[in-house]
Write a protein that holds these residues in place. Structure first.
Motif, PDB file in Angstrom:
ATOM      1  N   MET A 133       0.818  -1.203   0.000  1.00  0.00           N
ATOM      2  CA  MET A 133       0.000   0.000   0.000  1.00  0.00           C
ATOM      3  C   MET A 133       0.860   1.265   0.000  1.00  0.00           C
ATOM      4  N   ALA A 134       1.994   1.219   0.714  1.00  0.00           N
ATOM      5  CA  ALA A 134       2.878   2.382   0.764  1.00  0.00           C
ATOM      6  C   ALA A 134       3.430   2.696  -0.627  1.00  0.00           C
ATOM      7  N   ARG A 135       3.799   1.662  -1.357  1.00  0.00           N
ATOM      8  CA  ARG A 135       4.326   1.876  -2.716  1.00  0.00           C
ATOM      9  C   ARG A 135       3.233   2.442  -3.628  1.00  0.00           C
ATOM     10  N   THR A 136       2.008   1.939  -3.476  1.00  0.00           N
ATOM     11  CA  THR A 136       0.889   2.434  -4.282  1.00  0.00           C
ATOM     12  C   THR A 136       0.654   3.918  -4.004  1.00  0.00           C
ATOM     13  N   LEU A 137       0.687   4.302  -2.731  1.00  0.00           N
ATOM     14  CA  LEU A 137       0.541   5.718  -2.384  1.00  0.00           C
ATOM     15  C   LEU A 137       1.620   6.546  -3.060  1.00  0.00           C
ATOM     16  N   ARG A 138       2.855   6.096  -2.960  1.00  0.00           N
ATOM     17  CA  ARG A 138       3.978   6.839  -3.532  1.00  0.00           C
ATOM     18  C   ARG A 138       3.821   6.989  -5.046  1.00  0.00           C
ATOM     19  N   VAL A 139       3.465   5.916  -5.735  1.00  0.00           N
ATOM     20  CA  VAL A 139       3.299   5.969  -7.199  1.00  0.00           C
ATOM     21  C   VAL A 139       2.153   6.897  -7.572  1.00  0.00           C
ATOM     22  N   LEU A 140       1.005   6.739  -6.907  1.00  0.00           N
ATOM     23  CA  LEU A 140      -0.144   7.597  -7.225  1.00  0.00           C
ATOM     24  C   LEU A 140       0.137   9.070  -6.931  1.00  0.00           C
ATOM     25  N   ALA A 141       0.869   9.341  -5.861  1.00  0.00           N
ATOM     26  CA  ALA A 141       1.195  10.734  -5.532  1.00  0.00           C
ATOM     27  C   ALA A 141       2.134  11.330  -6.583  1.00  0.00           C
ATOM     28  N   TRP A 142       3.116  10.560  -7.042  1.00  0.00           N
ATOM     29  CA  TRP A 142       4.003  11.051  -8.116  1.00  0.00           C
ATOM     30  C   TRP A 142       3.205  11.335  -9.381  1.00  0.00           C
ATOM     31  N   LEU A 170      -4.499  17.573   0.494  1.00  0.00           N
ATOM     32  CA  LEU A 170      -4.478  17.643  -0.971  1.00  0.00           C
ATOM     33  C   LEU A 170      -5.633  16.848  -1.571  1.00  0.00           C
ATOM     34  N   THR A 171      -5.953  15.713  -0.973  1.00  0.00           N
ATOM     35  CA  THR A 171      -7.085  14.913  -1.446  1.00  0.00           C
ATOM     36  C   THR A 171      -8.399  15.637  -1.199  1.00  0.00           C
ATOM     37  N   GLY A 172      -8.512  16.309  -0.071  1.00  0.00           N
ATOM     38  CA  GLY A 172      -9.723  17.089   0.206  1.00  0.00           C
ATOM     39  C   GLY A 172      -9.950  18.168  -0.839  1.00  0.00           C
ATOM     40  N   ILE A 173      -8.870  18.815  -1.267  1.00  0.00           N
ATOM     41  CA  ILE A 173      -8.975  19.830  -2.326  1.00  0.00           C
ATOM     42  C   ILE A 173      -9.427  19.177  -3.627  1.00  0.00           C
ATOM     43  N   PHE A 174      -8.842  18.029  -3.950  1.00  0.00           N
ATOM     44  CA  PHE A 174      -9.199  17.280  -5.155  1.00  0.00           C
ATOM     45  C   PHE A 174     -10.677  16.888  -5.123  1.00  0.00           C
ATOM     46  N   LEU A 175     -11.133  16.380  -3.979  1.00  0.00           N
ATOM     47  CA  LEU A 175     -12.536  15.988  -3.828  1.00  0.00           C
ATOM     48  C   LEU A 175     -13.452  17.205  -3.953  1.00  0.00           C
ATOM     49  N   LEU A 176     -13.062  18.325  -3.363  1.00  0.00           N
ATOM     50  CA  LEU A 176     -13.860  19.551  -3.484  1.00  0.00           C
ATOM     51  C   LEU A 176     -14.013  19.957  -4.946  1.00  0.00           C
ATOM     52  N   GLY A 177     -12.960  19.777  -5.723  1.00  0.00           N
ATOM     53  CA  GLY A 177     -13.052  20.059  -7.158  1.00  0.00           C
ATOM     54  C   GLY A 177     -14.094  19.182  -7.834  1.00  0.00           C
ATOM     55  N   LEU A 221     -11.054   8.659  -7.468  1.00  0.00           N
ATOM     56  CA  LEU A 221      -9.708   8.571  -6.886  1.00  0.00           C
ATOM     57  C   LEU A 221      -9.623   9.138  -5.471  1.00  0.00           C
ATOM     58  N   SER A 222     -10.466  10.086  -5.145  1.00  0.00           N
ATOM     59  CA  SER A 222     -10.390  10.696  -3.812  1.00  0.00           C
ATOM     60  C   SER A 222     -10.496   9.674  -2.682  1.00  0.00           C
ATOM     61  N   PRO A 223     -11.476   8.774  -2.702  1.00  0.00           N
ATOM     62  CA  PRO A 223     -11.521   7.780  -1.623  1.00  0.00           C
ATOM     63  C   PRO A 223     -10.279   6.891  -1.584  1.00  0.00           C
ATOM     64  N   VAL A 224      -9.693   6.614  -2.732  1.00  0.00           N
ATOM     65  CA  VAL A 224      -8.470   5.800  -2.781  1.00  0.00           C
ATOM     66  C   VAL A 224      -7.333   6.527  -2.070  1.00  0.00           C
ATOM     67  N   TYR A 225      -7.159   7.816  -2.373  1.00  0.00           N
ATOM     68  CA  TYR A 225      -6.108   8.596  -1.711  1.00  0.00           C
ATOM     69  C   TYR A 225      -6.359   8.698  -0.208  1.00  0.00           C
ATOM     70  N   PHE A 226      -7.609   8.915   0.194  1.00  0.00           N
ATOM     71  CA  PHE A 226      -7.912   8.958   1.634  1.00  0.00           C
ATOM     72  C   PHE A 226      -7.563   7.625   2.294  1.00  0.00           C
ATOM     73  N   TRP A 227      -7.879   6.529   1.646  1.00  0.00           N
ATOM     74  CA  TRP A 227      -7.609   5.191   2.179  1.00  0.00           C
ATOM     75  C   TRP A 227      -6.111   4.942   2.305  1.00  0.00           C
ATOM     76  N   LEU A 228      -5.338   5.427   1.337  1.00  0.00           N
ATOM     77  CA  LEU A 228      -3.887   5.200   1.331  1.00  0.00           C
ATOM     78  C   LEU A 228      -3.098   6.264   2.097  1.00  0.00           C
ATOM     79  N   ALA A 229      -3.740   7.325   2.551  1.00  0.00           N
ATOM     80  CA  ALA A 229      -3.051   8.500   3.090  1.00  0.00           C
ATOM     81  C   ALA A 229      -1.960   8.177   4.106  1.00  0.00           C
ATOM     82  N   ASP A 230      -2.226   7.286   5.029  1.00  0.00           N
ATOM     83  CA  ASP A 230      -1.240   7.007   6.073  1.00  0.00           C
ATOM     84  C   ASP A 230      -0.471   5.704   5.842  1.00  0.00           C
ATOM     85  N   ALA A 231      -0.528   5.162   4.646  1.00  0.00           N
ATOM     86  CA  ALA A 231       0.096   3.860   4.362  1.00  0.00           C
ATOM     87  C   ALA A 231       1.594   3.866   4.650  1.00  0.00           C
ATOM     88  N   GLU A 232       2.284   4.904   4.236  1.00  0.00           N
ATOM     89  CA  GLU A 232       3.732   4.924   4.439  1.00  0.00           C
ATOM     90  C   GLU A 232       4.083   5.192   5.899  1.00  0.00           C
TER      91      GLU A 232
END
Length: 130
Positions: free
Chosen positions: A1-10, A76-83, A111-122
Motif C-alpha cells: 500500500m505504501a508503494r501504491t501511495l507513492r506511485v499515485l502521488a508522483w 491535498l485529497t480534500g482539495i481534489f474531492l472539493l473540485g 480517486l479521492s476515496p483511494v487517496y484517503f484510504w492510502l493517506a497514512d500507508a507509508e
C-alpha cells in the motif's frame, strides 16, 4: 500500500503540473468548449492553470518526504474531492457539461476515496518497521 501511495502521488503531482502549465500556455484552447470564450475566461483559465501547477508541486513536495505525510495527502485529497464536488454542483445548477468534463469529475470522485484510504500507508509501514 505504501508503494501504491507513492506511485499515485508522483503521478498526481506530475499530471497536475503538466496540466496546469498547459493551461497557462494555451489559455482558452486548453478549456474544452471555451475556445472562443474571450479575454475574461482566458485570464481566469491561465490563472487557474498556474494555481493547478502549484497544487501539483504540493503533491510532489509531499511525495518527496520520508514517510509521505498523511496530513498532506489528506489535505491535498480534500482539495481534489472539493473540485469533483464542485463539478457536481455545476451540473445541478447549469446542466451537463462536455463529456470530457464529466470524465474528469468521475476521476476526481473515484480517486479521492483511494487517496484517503492510502493517506497514512507509508507512515504505518514506518511505524511497523520501528
Amino acid at each position: 500500500m505504501a508503494r501504491t501511495l507513492r506511485v499515485l502521488a508522483w503521478v498526481m503531482g506530475i499530471a497536475c503540473v503538466a496540466i496546469g502549465l498547459y493551461h497557462v500556455v494555451a489559455g482558452n484552447m486548453a478549456i474544452t468548449g471555451a475556445e472562443d470564450a474571450g479575454a475574461t475566461v482566458d485570464s481566469f483559465g491561465r490563472f487557474m492553470g498556474a494555481i493547478f501547477a502549484g497544487y501539483g508541486l504540493a503533491w510532489l513536495w509531499a511525495v518527496r518526504q520520508k514517510p509521505v505525510p498523511a496530513v498532506a495527502v489528506r489535505v491535498l485529497t480534500g482539495i481534489f474531492l472539493l473540485g469533483g464536488l464542485s463539478r457536481v454542483l455545476s451540473i445541478a445548477v447549469e446542466g451537463r457539461p462536455n463529456g470530457f468534463q464529466v470524465m474528469l469529475m468521475t476521476i476526481e470522485l473515484t480517486l479521492s476515496p483511494v487517496y484517503f484510504w492510502l493517506a497514512d500507508a507509508e507512515e504505518r509501514a514506518a511505524r511497523a518497521r520501528a
